[in-house]
Design an enzyme around this catalytic site. Structure first.
Site, PDB file in Angstrom:
ATOM      1  N   GLY A 171       0.808  -1.220   0.000  1.00 43.37           N
ATOM      2  CA  GLY A 171       0.000   0.000   0.000  1.00 43.37           C
ATOM      3  C   GLY A 171       0.838   1.264   0.000  1.00 43.37           C
ATOM      4  O   GLY A 171       0.387   2.322  -0.442  1.00 43.37           O
ATOM      5  N   GLY A 405       2.467  14.834 -37.700  1.00 44.19           N
ATOM      6  CA  GLY A 405       1.493  14.863 -36.612  1.00 44.19           C
ATOM      7  C   GLY A 405       2.054  15.550 -35.382  1.00 44.19           C
ATOM      8  O   GLY A 405       1.314  16.169 -34.609  1.00 44.19           O
TER       9      GLY A 405
HETATM   10  C1  HXC Z   1       4.340  -5.242  10.799  1.00 43.26           C
HETATM   11  C2  HXC Z   1       6.481  -4.765  10.173  1.00 43.26           C
HETATM   12  C3  HXC Z   1       6.098  -4.741   8.814  1.00 43.26           C
HETATM   13  C4  HXC Z   1       4.742  -4.990   8.500  1.00 43.26           C
HETATM   14  C5  HXC Z   1       8.197  -4.309   8.921  1.00 43.26           C
HETATM   15  N1  HXC Z   1       7.799  -4.499  10.179  1.00 43.26           N
HETATM   16  N2  HXC Z   1       7.187  -4.464   8.069  1.00 43.26           N
HETATM   17  N3  HXC Z   1       5.614  -5.009  11.152  1.00 43.26           N
HETATM   18  N4  HXC Z   1       3.903  -5.231   9.535  1.00 43.26           N
HETATM   19  N5  HXC Z   1       4.308  -4.964   7.262  1.00 43.26           N
HETATM   20  C6  HXC Z   1       8.608  -4.410  11.405  1.00 43.26           C
HETATM   21  C7  HXC Z   1       9.590  -5.540  11.564  1.00 43.26           C
HETATM   22  O1  HXC Z   1       8.968  -6.609  12.226  1.00 43.26           O
HETATM   23  C8  HXC Z   1      10.668  -4.885  12.426  1.00 43.26           C
HETATM   24  O2  HXC Z   1      10.213  -4.824  13.754  1.00 43.26           O
HETATM   25  C9  HXC Z   1      10.688  -3.466  11.923  1.00 43.26           C
HETATM   26  O3  HXC Z   1       9.419  -3.254  11.286  1.00 43.26           O
HETATM   27  C10 HXC Z   1      11.777  -3.207  10.905  1.00 43.26           C
HETATM   28  O4  HXC Z   1      11.682  -4.183   9.889  1.00 43.26           O
HETATM   29  P1  HXC Z   1      12.962  -5.003   9.370  1.00 43.26           P
HETATM   30  O5  HXC Z   1      12.460  -6.127   8.547  1.00 43.26           O
HETATM   31  O6  HXC Z   1      13.853  -5.325  10.539  1.00 43.26           O
HETATM   32  O7  HXC Z   1      13.695  -3.908   8.491  1.00 43.26           O
HETATM   33  P2  HXC Z   1      14.421  -4.067   7.101  1.00 43.26           P
HETATM   34  O8  HXC Z   1      15.355  -5.241   7.152  1.00 43.26           O
HETATM   35  O9  HXC Z   1      15.008  -2.740   6.803  1.00 43.26           O
HETATM   36  O10 HXC Z   1      13.300  -4.409   6.042  1.00 43.26           O
HETATM   37  C11 HXC Z   1      12.281  -3.487   5.784  1.00 43.26           C
HETATM   38  C12 HXC Z   1      11.187  -4.137   4.871  1.00 43.26           C
HETATM   39  C13 HXC Z   1      10.753  -5.497   5.507  1.00 43.26           C
HETATM   40  C14 HXC Z   1      11.793  -4.366   3.482  1.00 43.26           C
HETATM   41  C15 HXC Z   1      10.049  -3.153   4.759  1.00 43.26           C
HETATM   42  O11 HXC Z   1      10.446  -5.276   6.895  1.00 43.26           O
HETATM   43  C16 HXC Z   1       9.586  -6.082   4.845  1.00 43.26           C
HETATM   44  O12 HXC Z   1       9.708  -6.706   3.782  1.00 43.26           O
HETATM   45  N6  HXC Z   1       8.398  -5.938   5.442  1.00 43.26           N
HETATM   46  C17 HXC Z   1       7.193  -6.522   4.917  1.00 43.26           C
HETATM   47  C18 HXC Z   1       6.732  -5.829   3.668  1.00 43.26           C
HETATM   48  C19 HXC Z   1       5.411  -6.322   3.203  1.00 43.26           C
HETATM   49  O13 HXC Z   1       5.311  -7.388   2.566  1.00 43.26           O
HETATM   50  N7  HXC Z   1       4.325  -5.639   3.606  1.00 43.26           N
HETATM   51  C20 HXC Z   1       2.969  -6.004   3.324  1.00 43.26           C
HETATM   52  C21 HXC Z   1       2.659  -5.489   1.918  1.00 43.26           C
HETATM   53  S1  HXC Z   1       1.023  -5.869   1.475  1.00 43.26           S
HETATM   54  P3  HXC Z   1      11.213  -4.742  14.993  1.00 43.26           P
HETATM   55  O14 HXC Z   1      10.336  -4.857  16.184  1.00 43.26           O
HETATM   56  O15 HXC Z   1      12.189  -5.871  14.821  1.00 43.26           O
HETATM   57  O16 HXC Z   1      11.891  -3.406  14.902  1.00 43.26           O
HETATM   58  C22 HXC Z   1       0.202  -4.408   1.633  1.00 43.26           C
HETATM   59  C23 HXC Z   1      -1.240  -4.523   1.379  1.00 43.26           C
HETATM   60  C24 HXC Z   1      -1.844  -3.295   0.829  1.00 43.26           C
HETATM   61  O17 HXC Z   1       0.736  -3.422   1.961  1.00 43.26           O
HETATM   62  C25 HXC Z   1      -1.996  -3.395  -0.640  1.00 43.26           C
HETATM   63  C26 HXC Z   1      -2.946  -2.385  -1.153  1.00 43.26           C
HETATM   64  C27 HXC Z   1      -3.003  -2.385  -2.668  1.00 43.26           C
END
Ligand code: HXC
Length: 511
Positions: A171, A405
């Site tokens: 999102g 054009g």
């Molecule tokens: C809850 C999350 C989170 C999420 C990250 N965190 N993403 N918590 N929900 N979506 C938390 C982690 O648990 C971690 O917590 C902290 O944030 C930092 O994340 P890291 O993974 O340690 O950081 P990094 O290595 O820099 O990686 C960042 C990242 C990765 C690339 C964003 O976290 C990631 O891939 N997250 C998931 C992305 C994702 O798939 N999201 C959902 C998309 S679907 P702590 O406590 O350890 O600090 C979507 C639906 C809507 O968005 C679609 C509408 C069209």
């Protein structure tokens, strides 16, 4: 009483720490500023009024009930000023659950979006976030839906600017995608719908985050981003600069800044800008910079489809949108990418009442299967449609080629150009001499003498601005050195322009 005041200060101080000192240090360690540090740089000093600092998530699933409740819940929201003008802002706080969006986080964003629309003021989003808060499931998805809907409602009413300053997925890429401008920070920001791990699983491609969705990819290849900057500080300063060019909404008109550049200034060097050889390029940016106030030009999509230039400048202190073919790249030809880039820019300007100055030197549309298979007809039509639909003042200057054009498309008189000038070096025709002679005098091919005579005849008759000027398609053939004066005067005259389109629910632009 004193205790209560102190307690408030303590709560505020705790909230301002977001996810805590350790995570702030990690954020700095990655070369990124925190959400609040970014806002400080973006807004006028001391102007930020924060809302909803104490909002917390209400999730009780997947152990969230046991987690620390972090005030603010991953997004800092509020309003402030940029050089005295009100803007609304939200900044994702990566130190709090990775800036991920929960139900309450979405409610904070929605509040700011609603206020920005009600106050008719620009909204700026600073993104550094992991998408939907996974533990909240559909509550987070619903939150995004509310945000998306408001992005669309505000489109064309208030400028919406997104700056991508960290990883952004799900999102957190779709909301920016519906705003007017997306900017990225080099080396620290990424945008993708699904990250490298999912890509590997689904398509078996191995790709890094940078290769998949880094600033270079999106500002030169995909056209998702409108620009890229080196670091957070530069990004915030450039957004301030952009805001100075933009109207606050679609009815207030362009901002007017004091200008110290004489609008009637001649620039004699422009008389020799066009090379004698018509196939030799020259830099169209030189012309733009010599015409606009103080040479100040804010380019949009500088790294993408560089055969066309788009950006904001000022004339007599008032913002104009500039669209210009760039002979230095692919001879300034119109291809699918250039057409899409320019049409989106023209539509932005028209939505927000920004006059458009168009500089034309275009050899036509790019031929070939790659272009045709890629939908050149539809993409070219976008630009034709956007200009034809525009009701803002349109001032056009043809410097050299205006062939086929592409002549019609580039804000010609026929599709709504208000003031159309040509330099004496202009060549306005269906095509260049060689192609034309080979078609209309096909029987003479092989007779070099005859072909040379025919070519000369064609060049003398058509490769000038005068055939168009004889018909009134060109209002005047002007001296290159007087271009700034002509453009300034035309724009001054056009300030009272009123043009309307017939009522419709909305048009059906060839998307
Ligand atoms: C809850 C999350 C989170 C999420 C990250 N965190 N993403 N918590 N929900 N979506 C938390 C982690 O648990 C971690 O917590 C902290 O944030 C930092 O994340 P890291 O993974 O340690 O950081 P990094 O290595 O820099 O990686 C960042 C990242 C990765 C690339 C964003 O976290 C990631 O891939 N997250 C998931 C992305 C994702 O798939 N999201 C959902 C998309 S679907 P702590 O406590 O350890 O600090 C979507 C639906 C809507 O968005 C679609 C509408 C069209």
């Amino acid at each position: 009483m004193k205790n209560i005041l102190e307690a408030l200060e303590e709560r505020r101080a705790a909230a301002k720490l977001g996810g805590g000192q350790k995570r702030i240090e990690a954020q700095h360690g990655r070369g990124k500023l925190t959400a609040r540090e970014r806002i400080e740089l973006l807004l006028d000093s001391g102007s930020f009024e924060e809302f909803d600092m104490f909002v917390q998530h209400r999730c009780v699933d997947f152990g969230m009930q046991n987690q620390d409740k972090i005030p603010g819940d991953g997004v800092v929201t509020g309003w402030g000023t940029v050089n005295g003008r009100t803007v609304f802002v939200f900044a994702k706080d990566f130190t709090v659950f990775g800036g991920s969006l929960s139900e309450t986080h979405a409610q904070k964003m929605v509040k700011i979006q609603d206020m920005a629309l009600k106050m008719r003021a620009p909204i700026i989003g600073l993104f550094d976030a992991g998408g939907a808060r996974i533990q909240e499931g559909v509550a987070a998805l619903g939150g995004y839906g509310e945000v998306f809907k408001r992005n669309v409602m505000a489109s064309g009413v208030i400028p919406q600017i997104s700056v991508i300053m960290g990883p952004c997925a799900g999102g957190d890429v779709y909301s920016p995608a519906m705003t007017d401008f997306i900017f990225m920070v080099r080396d620290t920001s990424y945008m993708f719908v699904t990250g490298p791990d999912v890509v590997k699983t689904v398509t078996n491609e191995t790709v890094t985050a940078e290769e998949l969705g880094g600033a270079k990819v999106h500002s030169t290849k995909s056209s998702v981003a409108d620009g890229a900057w080196d670091n957070d500080v530069e990004a915030m300063l450039q957004v301030r600069r952009l805001i100075d060019f933009l109207p606050s909404n679609n009815t207030d008109g362009v901002p007017e800044l004091p200008s110290f550049d004489d609008p009637t200034r001649f620039d004699m060097s422009l008389d020799t800008l066009i090379p004698d050889n018509p196939n030799k390029p020259y830099d169209m940016k030189e012309l733009i910079q010599k015409v606009v106030d103080e040479g100040d030009f804010f380019e949009i999509q500088e790294g993408y489809a560089r055969n066309i230039i788009t950006g904001f400048a000022r004339v007599e202190g008032r913002t104009v949108g500039v669209v210009a073919n760039q002979p230095m790249v692919l001879a300034g030809v119109l291809d699918s990418d250039a057409s899409r880039k320019a049409s989106r820019f023209v539509r932005f300007c028209d939505s927000f009442d920004i006059p458009i100055v168009t500089f034309v030197d275009v050899p036509g549309f790019l031929p070939g299967t790659a272009q045709e298979y890629g939908g050149l007809i539809k993409h070219g039509a976008k630009l034709l449609f956007a200009y034809s639909q525009a009701t803002v003042p349109l001032v056009t200057i043809i410097t050299r080629k205006a062939f086929g054009g592409a002549y019609d498309v580039m804000a010609s008189k026929h599709i709504g150009g208000d003031v159309n000038y040509a330099w004496p070096t202009a060549q306005i025709a269906v095509m260049g001499a060689k192609g034309a002679v080979e078609i209309i005098f096909r029987q003479d091919i092989g007779d070099a003498e005859k072909i040379a005579a025919r070519t000369q005849e064609y060049e003398e008759r058509f490769l000038s601005p005068f055939v168009a000027a004889e018909r009134g398609y060109i209002d005047e053939v002007i001296m290159p050195h007087s271009t700034r004066r002509r453009v300034s005067r035309a724009l001054a005259m056009l300030r009272t322009k009123k043009a309307e389109q017939p009522w419709k629910k909305h048009d059906n632009i060839p998307l």
